[in-house]
Design an enzyme around this catalytic site. Structure first.
Site, short mmCIF file in Angstrom:
data_model
loop_
_atom_site.label_atom_id
_atom_site.label_comp_id
_atom_site.label_asym_id
_atom_site.label_seq_id
_atom_site.Cartn_x
_atom_site.Cartn_y
_atom_site.Cartn_z
N CYS A 91 -20.31 86.53 57.39
CA CYS A 91 -19.40 85.84 58.36
C CYS A 91 -20.01 84.86 59.72
O CYS A 91 -21.04 85.36 60.12
CB CYS A 91 -18.69 86.68 59.04
SG CYS A 91 -17.21 86.43 60.14
N HIS A 133 -11.03 87.21 53.22
CA HIS A 133 -11.70 87.45 54.38
C HIS A 133 -11.22 86.66 55.68
O HIS A 133 -10.92 87.05 56.81
CB HIS A 133 -13.20 86.99 54.02
CG HIS A 133 -14.05 87.06 55.40
ND1 HIS A 133 -15.41 87.92 55.43
CD2 HIS A 133 -14.10 86.27 56.45
CE1 HIS A 133 -15.87 87.62 56.53
NE2 HIS A 133 -15.36 86.62 57.06
N GLU A 134 -10.86 85.28 55.46
CA GLU A 134 -10.45 84.31 56.58
C GLU A 134 -8.94 84.97 56.75
O GLU A 134 -8.61 84.71 58.18
CB GLU A 134 -10.50 83.03 56.10
CG GLU A 134 -12.03 82.42 55.72
CD GLU A 134 -12.97 82.68 56.79
OE1 GLU A 134 -12.64 82.79 57.89
OE2 GLU A 134 -13.98 82.62 56.28
N HIS A 137 -9.13 87.55 59.54
CA HIS A 137 -9.31 87.06 60.89
C HIS A 137 -7.85 86.97 61.73
O HIS A 137 -8.00 86.83 62.85
CB HIS A 137 -10.26 85.83 61.02
CG HIS A 137 -11.83 86.04 60.66
ND1 HIS A 137 -12.25 86.82 61.81
CD2 HIS A 137 -12.63 85.79 59.85
CE1 HIS A 137 -13.73 86.85 61.27
NE2 HIS A 137 -13.99 86.26 60.12
ZN ZN Z 1 -15.53 85.72 58.93
#
Ligand code: ZN
Length: 167
Positions: A91, A133-134, A137
């Site tokens: 990341c 993953h994104e 966020h």
């Molecule tokens: Zn990330």
């Protein structure tokens, strides 16, 4: 175009939640351009708006080898998940550390493009990992949150060590 500064863990702003994009204008296009420039400069495969302190639901993704296949994802929603994969993730907000995280192996994504038009794509492998993953966020969730307490502690120590060496 401009490079944006990327929030570094444990910046509390990484825990902010993003709101849906409702206006598709030149300002949004500028944000997306800047996000891609920043992501490419950092050699990342994905960047979420929260990481550059813009609390709107925007992702910049490019998992291609050529680094010339930008995928702009706005207001994403996963409408189908299938299977499990367990791969190393990194990341941009955690430079230098990688850890295995459990994710869906395949998914179907519903999202909007830069013009507010809806689209759907099927993703697997790295692209599926990157999308999950994104998207985390956007809800203030970080990949470290998916790890055991022991691994979280190990990652924090490693990050401290890397920072001491860099600065
Ligand atoms: Zn990330």
């Amino acid at each position: 175009m401009a490079l944006l500064s990327v929030l570094q863990y444990p910046d509390p702003k990484l825990r902010n939640k993003a709101l849906p994009v409702t206006v598709f204008d030149d300002k949004l296009r500028q944000i997306v351009d800047d996000m891609f420039e920043t992501m490419y400069e950092q050699n990342g495969v994905g960047l979420a708006s929260i990481q550059v302190d813009i609390p709107q639901r925007i992702l910049a993704i490019d998992v291609s080898d050529s680094r010339k296949e930008p995928l702009c994802v706005i207001n994403p929603e996963i409408i189908h998940r299938e299977g499990i994969q367990y791969e190393h993730e990194g990341c941009i907000s955690f430079p230098g550390v990688y850890e295995k995280v459990e994710r869906a192996a395949k998914l179907r994504l519903h999202a909007m493009d830069l013009h507010g038009k809806s689209f759907e794509i099927d993703a697997e492998g790295l692209l599926a990992v990157c999308i999950q993953h994104e998207m985390d966020h956007l809800d203030g969730v970080l990949f470290i949150d998916h790890l055991s307490r022991l691994k979280q502690e190990r990652m924090r120590k490693k990050l401290e060590k890397i920072r001491r060496q860099t600065f």
